[in-house]
Design a protein around this motif. Sequence first.
Motif, PDB file in Angstrom:
ATOM      1  N   HIS A   1       0.923  -1.307  -0.092  1.00 49.24           N
ATOM      2  CA  HIS A   1      -0.033  -0.156   0.111  1.00 49.24           C
ATOM      3  C   HIS A   1       0.714   1.309  -0.039  1.00 49.24           C
ATOM      4  O   HIS A   1       0.539   2.437   0.355  1.00 49.24           O
ATOM      5  CB  HIS A   1      -0.946  -0.081   1.131  1.00 49.24           C
ATOM      6  CG  HIS A   1      -2.136  -0.846   0.887  1.00 49.24           C
ATOM      7  ND1 HIS A   1      -3.530  -0.285   0.720  1.00 49.24           N
ATOM      8  CD2 HIS A   1      -2.370  -1.958   0.928  1.00 49.24           C
ATOM      9  CE1 HIS A   1      -4.205  -1.474   0.458  1.00 49.24           C
ATOM     10  NE2 HIS A   1      -3.694  -2.539   0.518  1.00 49.24           N
ATOM     11  N   GLY A   2       2.104   1.202  -0.371  1.00 51.26           N
ATOM     12  CA  GLY A   2       2.895   2.333  -0.706  1.00 51.26           C
ATOM     13  C   GLY A   2       3.901   2.645   0.292  1.00 51.26           C
ATOM     14  O   GLY A   2       4.527   4.034   0.255  1.00 51.26           O
ATOM     15  N   LEU A   3       3.966   2.009   1.279  1.00 51.88           N
ATOM     16  CA  LEU A   3       4.906   2.576   2.467  1.00 51.88           C
ATOM     17  C   LEU A   3       6.355   2.777   2.045  1.00 51.88           C
ATOM     18  O   LEU A   3       6.981   1.773   1.036  1.00 51.88           O
ATOM     19  CB  LEU A   3       5.139   1.369   3.349  1.00 51.88           C
ATOM     20  CG  LEU A   3       6.130   1.562   4.789  1.00 51.88           C
ATOM     21  CD1 LEU A   3       5.262   3.083   5.658  1.00 51.88           C
ATOM     22  CD2 LEU A   3       6.326   0.617   5.445  1.00 51.88           C
ATOM     23  N   LYS A   4       6.982   3.887   2.176  1.00 45.78           N
ATOM     24  CA  LYS A   4       8.182   4.083   1.541  1.00 45.78           C
ATOM     25  C   LYS A   4       9.213   4.204   2.858  1.00 45.78           C
ATOM     26  O   LYS A   4       8.841   4.854   4.011  1.00 45.78           O
ATOM     27  CB  LYS A   4       8.107   5.674   0.835  1.00 45.78           C
ATOM     28  CG  LYS A   4       7.298   5.382  -0.394  1.00 45.78           C
ATOM     29  CD  LYS A   4       7.823   4.381  -1.533  1.00 45.78           C
ATOM     30  CE  LYS A   4       7.063   4.456  -2.904  1.00 45.78           C
ATOM     31  NZ  LYS A   4       5.725   4.047  -2.535  1.00 45.78           N
ATOM     32  N   PRO A   5      10.623   4.074   2.474  1.00 48.52           N
ATOM     33  CA  PRO A   5      11.662   4.444   3.799  1.00 48.52           C
ATOM     34  C   PRO A   5      11.374   5.798   4.135  1.00 48.52           C
ATOM     35  O   PRO A   5      11.730   5.897   5.413  1.00 48.52           O
ATOM     36  CB  PRO A   5      13.089   4.173   2.745  1.00 48.52           C
ATOM     37  CG  PRO A   5      12.633   3.275   1.711  1.00 48.52           C
ATOM     38  CD  PRO A   5      11.096   3.810   1.367  1.00 48.52           C
ATOM     39  N   ALA A   6      11.072   6.762   3.548  1.00 44.58           N
ATOM     40  CA  ALA A   6      10.809   8.006   3.937  1.00 44.58           C
ATOM     41  C   ALA A   6       9.902   8.261   5.128  1.00 44.58           C
ATOM     42  O   ALA A   6       9.696   9.382   5.828  1.00 44.58           O
ATOM     43  CB  ALA A   6      11.135   9.436   3.209  1.00 44.58           C
ATOM     44  N   ASP A   7       8.685   7.295   5.066  1.00 40.79           N
ATOM     45  CA  ASP A   7       7.504   7.601   5.688  1.00 40.79           C
ATOM     46  C   ASP A   7       7.974   7.768   7.312  1.00 40.79           C
ATOM     47  O   ASP A   7       8.876   6.999   7.797  1.00 40.79           O
ATOM     48  CB  ASP A   7       6.680   6.470   5.537  1.00 40.79           C
ATOM     49  CG  ASP A   7       5.746   6.776   4.464  1.00 40.79           C
ATOM     50  OD1 ASP A   7       5.152   7.578   4.158  1.00 40.79           O
ATOM     51  OD2 ASP A   7       5.861   5.814   3.505  1.00 40.79           O
ATOM     52  N   ARG A   8       7.245   8.402   8.208  1.00 45.56           N
ATOM     53  CA  ARG A   8       7.451   8.253   9.684  1.00 45.56           C
ATOM     54  C   ARG A   8       6.197   7.585  10.160  1.00 45.56           C
ATOM     55  O   ARG A   8       5.168   7.849   9.874  1.00 45.56           O
ATOM     56  CB  ARG A   8       7.457   9.822  10.125  1.00 45.56           C
ATOM     57  CG  ARG A   8       8.545  10.634   9.647  1.00 45.56           C
ATOM     58  CD  ARG A   8       8.388  12.096  10.096  1.00 45.56           C
ATOM     59  NE  ARG A   8       7.189  12.768   9.558  1.00 45.56           N
ATOM     60  CZ  ARG A   8       7.093  13.292   8.535  1.00 45.56           C
ATOM     61  NH1 ARG A   8       7.887  13.403   7.476  1.00 45.56           N
ATOM     62  NH2 ARG A   8       5.863  13.921   8.372  1.00 45.56           N
ATOM     63  N   LEU A   9       6.619   6.323  10.702  1.00 52.83           N
ATOM     64  CA  LEU A   9       5.435   5.402  11.170  1.00 52.83           C
ATOM     65  C   LEU A   9       5.405   5.382  12.675  1.00 52.83           C
ATOM     66  O   LEU A   9       6.293   5.186  13.472  1.00 52.83           O
ATOM     67  CB  LEU A   9       5.759   4.109  10.856  1.00 52.83           C
ATOM     68  CG  LEU A   9       4.739   3.028  10.863  1.00 52.83           C
ATOM     69  CD1 LEU A   9       4.755   2.066   9.527  1.00 52.83           C
ATOM     70  CD2 LEU A   9       5.043   2.138  11.987  1.00 52.83           C
ATOM     71  N   LEU A  10       4.056   5.277  13.095  1.00 48.62           N
ATOM     72  CA  LEU A  10       3.932   5.120  14.331  1.00 48.62           C
ATOM     73  C   LEU A  10       2.940   3.722  14.697  1.00 48.62           C
ATOM     74  O   LEU A  10       2.096   3.521  13.783  1.00 48.62           O
ATOM     75  CB  LEU A  10       3.008   6.128  15.127  1.00 48.62           C
ATOM     76  CG  LEU A  10       2.345   6.048  16.554  1.00 48.62           C
ATOM     77  CD1 LEU A  10       3.421   5.909  17.614  1.00 48.62           C
ATOM     78  CD2 LEU A  10       1.208   6.919  16.948  1.00 48.62           C
ATOM     79  N   GLU A  11       3.650   2.879  15.520  1.00 55.08           N
ATOM     80  CA  GLU A  11       2.694   1.683  15.695  1.00 55.08           C
ATOM     81  C   GLU A  11       2.148   1.761  17.109  1.00 55.08           C
ATOM     82  O   GLU A  11       3.047   1.731  17.994  1.00 55.08           O
ATOM     83  CB  GLU A  11       3.957   0.443  15.394  1.00 55.08           C
ATOM     84  CG  GLU A  11       3.000  -0.942  15.652  1.00 55.08           C
ATOM     85  CD  GLU A  11       3.717  -2.212  15.605  1.00 55.08           C
ATOM     86  OE1 GLU A  11       3.191  -3.046  15.045  1.00 55.08           O
ATOM     87  OE2 GLU A  11       5.170  -1.880  15.280  1.00 55.08           O
ATOM     88  N   ILE A  12       0.944   1.816  17.130  1.00 55.70           N
ATOM     89  CA  ILE A  12       0.217   1.673  18.474  1.00 55.70           C
ATOM     90  C   ILE A  12       0.166   0.105  19.061  1.00 55.70           C
ATOM     91  O   ILE A  12      -0.415  -0.724  18.373  1.00 55.70           O
ATOM     92  CB  ILE A  12      -1.110   2.281  18.419  1.00 55.70           C
ATOM     93  CG1 ILE A  12      -1.105   3.668  18.005  1.00 55.70           C
ATOM     94  CG2 ILE A  12      -2.135   2.219  19.589  1.00 55.70           C
ATOM     95  CD1 ILE A  12      -2.399   4.219  17.375  1.00 55.70           C
ATOM     96  N   GLY A  13       0.550  -0.056  20.241  1.00 52.31           N
ATOM     97  CA  GLY A  13       0.521  -1.195  20.616  1.00 52.31           C
ATOM     98  C   GLY A  13       1.634  -2.103  19.924  1.00 52.31           C
ATOM     99  O   GLY A  13       1.451  -3.368  19.433  1.00 52.31           O
ATOM    100  N   CYS A  14       3.036  -1.599  19.870  1.00 47.75           N
ATOM    101  CA  CYS A  14       4.136  -2.293  19.154  1.00 47.75           C
ATOM    102  C   CYS A  14       4.450  -3.755  19.663  1.00 47.75           C
ATOM    103  O   CYS A  14       5.041  -4.409  18.896  1.00 47.75           O
ATOM    104  CB  CYS A  14       5.249  -1.333  19.013  1.00 47.75           C
ATOM    105  SG  CYS A  14       5.907  -0.925  20.801  1.00 47.75           S
ATOM    106  N   GLY A  15       4.090  -4.149  21.082  1.00 46.22           N
ATOM    107  CA  GLY A  15       4.394  -5.212  21.462  1.00 46.22           C
ATOM    108  C   GLY A  15       5.879  -5.501  21.332  1.00 46.22           C
ATOM    109  O   GLY A  15       6.958  -4.716  21.745  1.00 46.22           O
TER     110      GLY A  15
END
Length: 261
Positions: free
Chosen positions: A92-106
Amino acid sequence: MARTAPSRDRSRLLYKAAYALRRPGRVPRYARRSLRDAMLRARYGRDHVAYYRAVMASDSERSAESAVGGPTSSREAWLRIGKWQYEYLLAHGLKPADRLLEIGCGNLRAGWRLMRYLEPGHYYGIDISPHILLSAKDTVVRYGLQDRLPHLTLTDNLSFDFLPADHFTVIHAHSVFSHTPLEVIEECFEHVGRILAPGGFFDLTFDRTEGREHHVLREDFYYRTETLAALAARHGLSAELMADWEAMPHGQSKLRIRADR
Protein backbone atom coordinates in the motif's frame (compact mmCIF):
# COMPACT_ATOMS: atom_id res chain seq x y z
CA MET A 1 -12.79 -14.28 -2.04
CA ALA A 2 -13.25 -12.23 1.13
CA ARG A 3 -14.01 -14.20 4.23
CA THR A 4 -17.43 -13.98 5.83
CA ALA A 5 -17.53 -11.66 8.83
CA PRO A 6 -18.18 -13.48 12.12
CA SER A 7 -21.67 -12.97 13.48
CA ARG A 8 -21.78 -15.39 16.42
CA ASP A 9 -22.04 -13.86 19.85
CA ARG A 10 -19.21 -15.44 21.82
CA SER A 11 -20.50 -13.98 25.08
CA ARG A 12 -23.69 -16.08 25.04
CA LEU A 13 -23.92 -19.15 27.27
CA LEU A 14 -25.12 -21.36 24.38
CA TYR A 15 -22.04 -20.49 22.31
CA LYS A 16 -19.72 -21.16 25.27
CA ALA A 17 -21.37 -24.53 25.96
CA ALA A 18 -21.10 -25.62 22.34
CA TYR A 19 -17.49 -24.45 22.17
CA ALA A 20 -16.65 -26.40 25.34
CA LEU A 21 -18.17 -29.56 23.84
CA ARG A 22 -16.16 -29.14 20.64
CA ARG A 23 -12.89 -28.27 22.39
CA PRO A 24 -12.94 -29.67 25.94
CA GLY A 25 -9.17 -29.30 26.25
CA ARG A 26 -9.53 -25.50 26.25
CA VAL A 27 -12.00 -25.38 29.14
CA PRO A 28 -9.35 -25.27 31.93
CA ARG A 29 -7.62 -22.32 30.28
CA TYR A 30 -10.89 -20.43 29.90
CA ALA A 31 -11.65 -21.11 33.56
CA ARG A 32 -8.26 -19.66 34.54
CA ARG A 33 -8.86 -16.61 32.33
CA SER A 34 -12.29 -16.10 33.91
CA LEU A 35 -10.82 -16.20 37.40
CA ARG A 36 -8.09 -13.76 36.38
CA ASP A 37 -10.70 -11.49 34.78
CA ALA A 38 -12.77 -11.42 37.96
CA MET A 39 -9.74 -10.63 40.12
CA LEU A 40 -8.48 -7.86 37.82
CA ARG A 41 -11.92 -6.28 37.47
CA ALA A 42 -12.23 -6.18 41.24
CA ARG A 43 -8.81 -4.57 41.51
CA TYR A 44 -8.94 -2.05 38.63
CA GLY A 45 -12.64 -1.42 38.07
CA ARG A 46 -13.20 0.32 34.75
CA ASP A 47 -9.57 1.37 34.28
CA HIS A 48 -9.07 -0.74 31.16
CA VAL A 49 -5.45 0.28 30.58
CA ALA A 50 -4.45 -0.90 34.06
CA TYR A 51 -6.57 -4.04 33.59
CA TYR A 52 -5.01 -4.98 30.26
CA ARG A 53 -1.50 -4.07 31.41
CA ALA A 54 -1.96 -6.68 34.13
CA VAL A 55 -3.22 -9.19 31.54
CA MET A 56 -0.08 -8.58 29.46
CA ALA A 57 2.14 -8.99 32.51
CA SER A 58 0.47 -12.31 33.26
CA ASP A 59 0.73 -13.57 29.67
CA SER A 60 4.34 -12.40 29.37
CA GLU A 61 5.31 -14.77 32.17
CA ARG A 62 4.80 -17.60 29.66
CA SER A 63 6.45 -15.85 26.70
CA ALA A 64 6.37 -12.56 24.83
CA GLU A 65 4.99 -14.40 21.78
CA SER A 66 2.05 -15.63 23.87
CA ALA A 67 1.39 -12.11 25.15
CA VAL A 68 1.13 -10.61 21.66
CA GLY A 69 -0.32 -13.59 19.81
CA GLY A 70 -2.36 -15.65 22.23
CA PRO A 71 -1.61 -18.85 24.17
CA THR A 72 -1.02 -21.01 21.10
CA SER A 73 1.29 -18.54 19.39
CA SER A 74 4.66 -19.91 18.29
CA ARG A 75 7.80 -18.29 16.97
CA GLU A 76 6.73 -19.33 13.47
CA ALA A 77 3.30 -17.69 13.88
CA TRP A 78 4.95 -14.56 15.32
CA LEU A 79 7.14 -14.26 12.24
CA ARG A 80 4.32 -15.07 9.81
CA ILE A 81 1.84 -12.53 11.19
CA GLY A 82 4.48 -9.83 11.40
CA LYS A 83 5.41 -10.48 7.78
CA TRP A 84 1.76 -10.16 6.70
CA GLN A 85 1.54 -6.74 8.34
CA TYR A 86 4.82 -5.56 6.85
CA GLU A 87 4.11 -6.78 3.32
CA TYR A 88 0.61 -5.29 3.39
CA LEU A 89 1.96 -1.84 4.22
CA LEU A 90 4.59 -2.13 1.50
CA ALA A 91 1.92 -3.13 -1.02
CA HIS A 92 0.00 0.00 0.00
CA GLY A 93 2.89 2.31 -0.72
CA LEU A 94 5.00 2.46 2.46
CA LYS A 95 8.29 4.20 1.65
CA PRO A 96 11.55 4.38 3.64
CA ALA A 97 11.01 8.11 4.18
CA ASP A 98 7.63 7.57 5.86
CA ARG A 99 7.36 8.34 9.56
CA LEU A 100 5.48 5.44 11.16
CA LEU A 101 3.82 5.13 14.56
CA GLU A 102 2.87 1.65 15.73
CA ILE A 103 0.24 1.66 18.49
CA GLY A 104 0.61 -1.46 20.61
CA CYS A 105 4.00 -2.30 19.14
CA GLY A 106 4.40 -5.29 21.48
CA ASN A 107 7.72 -7.07 21.11
CA LEU A 108 8.02 -5.84 17.51
CA ARG A 109 6.31 -8.70 15.69
CA ALA A 110 6.01 -6.37 12.67
CA GLY A 111 8.15 -3.57 14.07
CA TRP A 112 11.57 -5.14 13.53
CA ARG A 113 10.87 -5.46 9.79
CA LEU A 114 9.45 -1.94 9.64
CA MET A 115 12.37 -0.29 11.41
CA ARG A 116 14.84 -2.20 9.21
CA TYR A 117 13.05 -0.81 6.12
CA LEU A 118 12.41 2.76 7.28
CA GLU A 119 15.04 5.46 7.50
CA PRO A 120 16.77 5.70 10.91
CA GLY A 121 14.60 7.34 13.53
CA HIS A 122 11.40 6.96 11.48
CA TYR A 123 9.89 4.08 13.51
CA TYR A 124 8.05 5.00 16.72
CA GLY A 125 6.41 2.28 18.83
CA ILE A 126 4.20 2.77 21.89
CA ASP A 127 2.73 0.21 24.26
CA ILE A 128 1.01 0.11 27.64
CA SER A 129 3.07 -2.84 28.89
CA PRO A 130 6.55 -2.32 30.37
CA HIS A 131 7.09 -6.09 30.26
CA ILE A 132 6.52 -6.28 26.51
CA LEU A 133 8.65 -3.19 25.83
CA LEU A 134 11.59 -4.84 27.58
CA SER A 135 11.09 -7.75 25.21
CA ALA A 136 10.94 -5.26 22.30
CA LYS A 137 14.41 -4.00 23.27
CA ASP A 138 15.62 -7.61 23.13
CA THR A 139 14.18 -7.89 19.60
CA VAL A 140 16.10 -4.78 18.53
CA VAL A 141 19.31 -6.40 19.80
CA ARG A 142 18.51 -9.81 18.31
CA TYR A 143 18.15 -8.36 14.82
CA GLY A 144 21.00 -5.86 15.15
CA LEU A 145 18.78 -2.81 14.63
CA GLN A 146 20.39 -0.40 17.06
CA ASP A 147 21.51 1.86 14.21
CA ARG A 148 17.88 2.31 13.10
CA LEU A 149 17.39 4.49 16.20
CA PRO A 150 13.87 3.24 17.03
CA HIS A 151 11.71 5.13 19.52
CA LEU A 152 10.01 2.78 22.02
CA THR A 153 7.79 4.49 24.57
CA LEU A 154 5.56 3.38 27.43
CA THR A 155 2.15 5.06 27.51
CA ASP A 156 -0.99 4.86 29.63
CA ASN A 157 -3.51 6.43 27.23
CA LEU A 158 -4.15 7.20 23.57
CA SER A 159 -4.20 10.97 23.73
CA PHE A 160 -0.79 11.15 21.96
CA ASP A 161 -0.16 14.42 23.81
CA PHE A 162 3.63 13.89 23.83
CA LEU A 163 3.83 13.50 20.04
CA PRO A 164 4.13 16.31 17.44
CA ALA A 165 1.25 17.48 15.26
CA ASP A 166 1.03 16.57 11.56
CA HIS A 167 3.99 14.23 11.91
CA PHE A 168 3.19 10.59 11.09
CA THR A 169 2.49 9.61 7.51
CA VAL A 170 1.48 6.08 8.59
CA ILE A 171 -0.04 4.94 11.88
CA HIS A 172 -0.56 1.23 12.45
CA ALA A 173 -2.32 -0.80 15.14
CA HIS A 174 -2.60 -4.58 14.78
CA SER A 175 -4.71 -6.58 17.25
CA VAL A 176 -5.07 -3.63 19.62
CA PHE A 177 -8.69 -2.58 19.22
CA SER A 178 -9.80 -6.23 19.33
CA HIS A 179 -8.90 -5.93 23.04
CA THR A 180 -10.23 -2.42 23.63
CA PRO A 181 -13.56 -1.01 24.86
CA LEU A 182 -15.30 1.67 22.83
CA GLU A 183 -14.41 4.55 25.15
CA VAL A 184 -10.67 3.92 24.63
CA ILE A 185 -11.14 3.68 20.85
CA GLU A 186 -12.96 7.01 20.99
CA GLU A 187 -10.06 8.57 22.89
CA CYS A 188 -7.78 7.44 20.07
CA PHE A 189 -10.09 8.80 17.35
CA GLU A 190 -10.44 12.09 19.19
CA HIS A 191 -6.69 12.73 19.07
CA VAL A 192 -5.16 10.71 16.22
CA GLY A 193 -6.09 13.26 13.55
CA ARG A 194 -3.79 15.82 15.20
CA ILE A 195 -0.66 13.70 14.74
CA LEU A 196 -1.48 12.41 11.24
CA ALA A 197 0.43 14.21 8.51
CA PRO A 198 -1.64 15.58 5.61
CA GLY A 199 -2.40 12.70 3.26
CA GLY A 200 -1.40 10.11 5.87
CA PHE A 201 -3.45 7.11 6.98
CA PHE A 202 -4.10 5.05 10.10
CA ASP A 203 -4.66 1.29 9.71
CA LEU A 204 -6.23 -0.65 12.56
CA THR A 205 -7.48 -4.21 12.87
CA PHE A 206 -10.51 -5.28 14.88
CA ASP A 207 -12.72 -8.32 15.46
CA ARG A 208 -15.78 -7.79 13.29
CA THR A 209 -19.32 -8.96 13.93
CA GLU A 210 -22.48 -8.44 11.93
CA GLY A 211 -24.61 -9.33 14.94
CA ARG A 212 -24.83 -7.93 18.46
CA GLU A 213 -21.67 -6.20 19.62
CA HIS A 214 -20.21 -7.91 22.65
CA HIS A 215 -17.07 -8.79 24.53
CA VAL A 216 -15.67 -11.95 26.12
CA LEU A 217 -14.41 -11.16 29.62
CA ARG A 218 -12.73 -7.73 29.27
CA GLU A 219 -10.14 -9.08 26.86
CA ASP A 220 -11.84 -9.62 23.49
CA PHE A 221 -14.23 -7.12 21.88
CA TYR A 222 -16.37 -7.56 18.75
CA TYR A 223 -17.63 -4.52 16.81
CA ARG A 224 -19.69 -3.77 13.72
CA THR A 225 -17.89 -1.83 11.02
CA GLU A 226 -20.66 0.78 11.06
CA THR A 227 -20.10 1.51 14.74
CA LEU A 228 -16.39 2.27 14.33
CA ALA A 229 -16.96 4.25 11.13
CA ALA A 230 -19.60 6.42 12.82
CA LEU A 231 -17.30 6.97 15.80
CA ALA A 232 -14.49 8.04 13.47
CA ALA A 233 -16.81 10.45 11.61
CA ARG A 234 -17.74 12.06 14.91
CA HIS A 235 -14.12 13.17 15.19
CA GLY A 236 -13.60 14.35 11.61
CA LEU A 237 -12.20 11.06 10.31
CA SER A 238 -13.26 8.80 7.45
CA ALA A 239 -13.08 5.00 7.67
CA GLU A 240 -12.79 2.41 4.90
CA LEU A 241 -13.01 -1.37 5.35
CA MET A 242 -10.01 -2.83 3.52
CA ALA A 243 -11.35 -5.61 1.30
CA ASP A 244 -7.92 -6.91 0.28
CA TRP A 245 -7.02 -7.50 3.94
CA GLU A 246 -10.32 -9.37 4.43
CA ALA A 247 -9.15 -11.95 1.89
CA MET A 248 -6.18 -12.97 4.04
CA PRO A 249 -6.53 -15.91 6.51
CA HIS A 250 -5.74 -14.04 9.73
CA GLY A 251 -9.19 -13.72 11.32
CA GLN A 252 -9.44 -9.95 11.81
CA SER A 253 -10.76 -7.05 9.74
CA LYS A 254 -8.93 -3.82 8.95
CA LEU A 255 -10.11 -0.21 8.77
CA ARG A 256 -8.16 2.57 7.12
CA ILE A 257 -8.71 5.91 8.85
CA ARG A 258 -7.97 9.26 7.24
CA ALA A 259 -8.36 12.79 8.53
CA ASP A 260 -10.95 14.82 6.60
CA ARG A 261 -8.94 17.93 5.72
